[in-house]
Scaffold this motif. Sequence first.
Motif, short mmCIF file in Angstrom:
data_model
loop_
_atom_site.label_atom_id
_atom_site.label_comp_id
_atom_site.label_asym_id
_atom_site.label_seq_id
_atom_site.Cartn_x
_atom_site.Cartn_y
_atom_site.Cartn_z
N ALA A 57 0.83 -1.21 0.00
CA ALA A 57 0.00 0.00 0.00
C ALA A 57 0.86 1.26 0.00
O ALA A 57 0.44 2.31 -0.50
CB ALA A 57 -0.93 0.00 1.21
N ASP A 58 2.07 1.16 0.56
CA ASP A 58 2.98 2.31 0.63
C ASP A 58 3.91 2.39 -0.57
O ASP A 58 4.70 3.33 -0.68
CB ASP A 58 3.82 2.23 1.91
CG ASP A 58 2.95 2.12 3.15
OD1 ASP A 58 1.92 2.82 3.20
OD2 ASP A 58 3.30 1.32 4.04
N TYR A 59 3.84 1.41 -1.44
CA TYR A 59 4.75 1.35 -2.59
C TYR A 59 4.46 2.46 -3.58
O TYR A 59 3.31 2.72 -3.94
CB TYR A 59 4.61 -0.02 -3.26
CG TYR A 59 5.19 -0.11 -4.66
CD1 TYR A 59 6.56 -0.23 -4.86
CD2 TYR A 59 4.35 -0.07 -5.77
CE1 TYR A 59 7.07 -0.34 -6.14
CE2 TYR A 59 4.86 -0.18 -7.05
CZ TYR A 59 6.23 -0.31 -7.23
OH TYR A 59 6.74 -0.42 -8.50
N LEU A 60 5.51 3.14 -4.02
CA LEU A 60 5.38 4.18 -5.04
C LEU A 60 6.34 3.85 -6.17
O LEU A 60 7.54 3.66 -5.94
CB LEU A 60 5.70 5.56 -4.46
CG LEU A 60 4.68 6.14 -3.49
CD1 LEU A 60 5.19 7.46 -2.93
CD2 LEU A 60 3.33 6.35 -4.18
N PRO A 61 5.83 3.76 -7.40
CA PRO A 61 6.73 3.49 -8.53
C PRO A 61 7.72 4.62 -8.72
O PRO A 61 7.42 5.78 -8.44
CB PRO A 61 5.79 3.35 -9.72
CG PRO A 61 4.43 3.72 -9.25
CD PRO A 61 4.46 3.94 -7.78
N GLY A 62 8.89 4.25 -9.19
CA GLY A 62 9.92 5.26 -9.39
C GLY A 62 9.96 5.80 -10.79
O GLY A 62 9.72 5.07 -11.76
N GLY A 63 10.26 7.06 -10.97
CA GLY A 63 10.44 7.67 -12.28
C GLY A 63 9.14 7.81 -13.04
O GLY A 63 8.04 7.72 -12.51
N ALA A 64 9.29 8.01 -14.36
CA ALA A 64 8.13 8.27 -15.22
C ALA A 64 7.71 7.01 -15.98
O ALA A 64 6.89 7.10 -16.90
CB ALA A 64 8.47 9.38 -16.21
N LEU A 65 8.24 5.84 -15.61
CA LEU A 65 7.90 4.62 -16.33
C LEU A 65 6.52 4.12 -15.93
O LEU A 65 6.04 4.36 -14.82
CB LEU A 65 8.95 3.53 -16.03
CG LEU A 65 10.40 3.84 -16.42
CD1 LEU A 65 11.31 2.70 -16.02
CD2 LEU A 65 10.49 4.10 -17.92
N PHE A 66 5.92 3.39 -16.84
CA PHE A 66 4.64 2.75 -16.54
C PHE A 66 4.88 1.66 -15.50
O PHE A 66 5.83 0.89 -15.59
CB PHE A 66 4.05 2.15 -17.81
CG PHE A 66 2.75 1.42 -17.61
CD1 PHE A 66 1.55 2.10 -17.70
CD2 PHE A 66 2.73 0.07 -17.33
CE1 PHE A 66 0.36 1.44 -17.50
CE2 PHE A 66 1.55 -0.61 -17.14
CZ PHE A 66 0.36 0.08 -17.23
N ASP A 67 4.03 1.59 -14.50
CA ASP A 67 4.13 0.57 -13.46
C ASP A 67 2.89 -0.31 -13.51
O ASP A 67 1.77 0.18 -13.61
CB ASP A 67 4.27 1.19 -12.08
CG ASP A 67 4.54 0.16 -11.00
OD1 ASP A 67 5.70 -0.28 -10.87
OD2 ASP A 67 3.57 -0.24 -10.32
#
Length: 900
Positions: free
Chosen positions: A4-14
């Motif tokens: 739930a706390d995970y945030l994708p890094g950068g501008a890439l599609f996650d």
Amino acid sequence: MNLADYLPGGALFDGCKSADGSVRRGWQPIVDWSTQIGPAGLDKRTNQLEMMIRDSGATFRSAAETASVATDGERSPGRPWKLATVPHAIDASSWSFVEVGLQQRARLLEAVLDDLLGPQTLIRQRILPPELLWKNPSFRRVYHGLPVAVDDTGQAQRLIVTGTDLARGVDGSWWVVGDRTRAPSGLGYLLENRVVTSQTLSNLIRQCNVRRVAAFFVKLRSRLQSLAPRMHENPRIALLTPGEKSYRYFEDAYLARYLGYMLVQGSDLAVRGDRLNFRTLGGLVPIEVVWRHVSDRQCDPLELDPHSAQGVTGLLRMVRRGSVAIGNAIGSALVQMPALLPFLPAACKHLLGEDLKLPSIDTYWCGGLKEREHVLANLDQFMIRPAFVIDREPPQFAGSLSSDQKAELASRIRANPAAFVAQQTMNHATTPVWHEGKFRSWHFSLRSFQILDGDQVEVLPGGLARADPEENRMFRSPTSGQLTMDCWVVDEQPAAWDVSLLPDPNSPLELQRGGSDLSSRVAEHLFWLGRYVERCESIARLLRTTLRRLAGEGSTSRQSEIPQLIAALAGIGQIEPDYAIDELGGSFPSLETVLPESVFDTIQPEGLQSAAKLVVSNATAVRDRLSTDAYRVLKRVAEELSRRPSRATSDIGFVIEKLNRLLVDLLAFAGLSSDSMTRTHAWRFLQLGRRIERTNQTIELISAGLVSTIKNERNVFEAVLEASDSLMTYHARYMNLVRPIPVIDLLVTDDSNPRSLAFQLKDIDRFVSELPRDPNSTSLRDDQLQAKSLLHEVEMANPKALGVSNGQRREQLEILLQRISEGLPRLSDAIAAQYFFHTATTQELTGIRYRDRPDASEGTTESGSADASATDSQPDPTTDQASQSQSQSQSSTTRGTSQP
């Protein structure tokens, strides 16, 4: 940190979350589950997965690498299989678009292959450059016009199973990175991933309504069955594997077991008349369908690569006659060449009348002038790879090369432009991976699989997913050791759980008693597995017996049995023979140092570590014939033995405890093979190996301990009884009265003692007599004659006469042991000649001889070329590892009695 706390890094599609942090469709149950179990629960699941993968033996190593790792883990890099704790999820609506594109692509590749190996209109109309065929080293003229397998509905098709490597771009769109049409690897690993995750995440997988993959394998089995030229109801289907030296051997064995197919190598097959046959001990059995996992050029040494040991001489002739079906068709590797990618849109329009739905990543074939100049002018933007073949080598990323390396690469492209393609690097989408206590954003790719059945294409839901923090590694082969993931296609409705590969419980089946369908190759590996398992046990018992005395309170020099035990250890090859010579003993390191260290010595060719290595090698070669538990035990034996202690190896107590655990595992395997293996020829060859080796080891022990007489023999007798696991039996019969005649009787002539020579030879005679024989022959085979001769020697022996000494030696006992020792090589040779197709040389398990057999002759196939009936012999421990022959035309013998 929870998902739930995970945030994708950068501008890439996650794949899990959008840029604003909202959870994508299909992921919410996984997010809730990770929050519920927390970091501790995720770590627990990670450990469970690792343990299950390790126990299953899943690996990208070949058998040779596995054996090397098992006995020398520090020196061998290895590539163990790795599975992520959290799967990658794709919602069903998103997957449906991919599925349609994959179906079209599979039909297109079939159409292109059919054209290239047929009318070649794509080349005639310049849709494809002619060089893609004429300069392609994977193309052989013999492929052109080969008949296509026809199924039971009359449809002809070259491709049965295809694979497609996919990646997602920065906007989430799907791109094809490459195609696999020869024998796409990964299905077995994908299946293993699903089995493991369904056991550890059973509640979650149901909660997410994950589409099952079993229906795909049901379709695969029925599709291959439909190709059978005859016997459509229950054809004999074989999975042709490159062998245990191949990186994909684990996968081949796993798939064969799961699908119920015979796992065969080229040496197991033979062309006779107009049929392809499986060589068995009971004769030749016709094969209807071959699902091949060997390369095109290796399939037939007669018409393709003459040096191939993986194929079958005359296989192409059988294809032309239509007597066997091959999937995928020989020559199918042509349409997986990277150079084809830029021409697929035009080919799709021409052959299917459609636009290509799933685009390939930007690819430039350097054989075109414009394309080549564009690539050379913008070299930093591309990765360079071979144009015609797919190998396990990673592509070259020009932007990461030095100026000199870049100039050298450009020079090679100019010198042979048709041999290279340049592909635009792309930014792979990401997915969350639980790593070192937190969720991290790693790059993600997917290998999908399809089955072609006429105009219908079955797409496996999901595929073999991979993740890596380094984006450039995503372009490597799946065999490069990246982290894999179970890929879930998540549906709105619960998945059907009634699809299974189990047969219809109401369908009638004929009762069978198996065993005659054992190939010579498998029989030999089982024979040698039995020998090396028994060798490990004998060495471990003798070492433990000796170390216990070295660890005692008394002085080594005062223990009369120590010289005999050392002579026995030297005789079986565990330590240098010079230690058995009294005059030289003082010039070497002490036994208290040498013996514990010898347990971990990987150089001694006849030692414990070498035997454990060959146990794993032979077990891996026949893992489809062993239960999962049996294979797990043997694998653990080698792994435990290879772990050198952090403390000094001179800690005798620690080494004794390690030997205790080793013996427990070896006894566990003996129990499994005794209680779990059906009494077929496979079991008999395993037991023959064990009995022959135990006879040899017991002769070495008795020769060293009982032939020569000394003043105080009681300690020697008890040590020999302990090393042969007969001390308890002796004391139960004779209490503490230790005398030479009862000891000799118990170890030599008592056929009720499972450790005696009489017991071994009686069992050997029985097993040999139960092996297949020519029903028209009225005389005994050579192996039967040898076995009965040896048994007669010990049955006629009088233990009282054997115990008589002339004051220095027990001559009658020595003569008897010498006769049996000399007969064992003849027995082993006779078994090899009768069942293993050995020819020219004699191999010794524990010997000093290496001789030619003048009466042996080369086997030939029907075509007259050399018969590569087997290619992987057991090594001769008396020779240097680097010089050992790899020809299976070696037979197996044992050494005669050594004298201290």
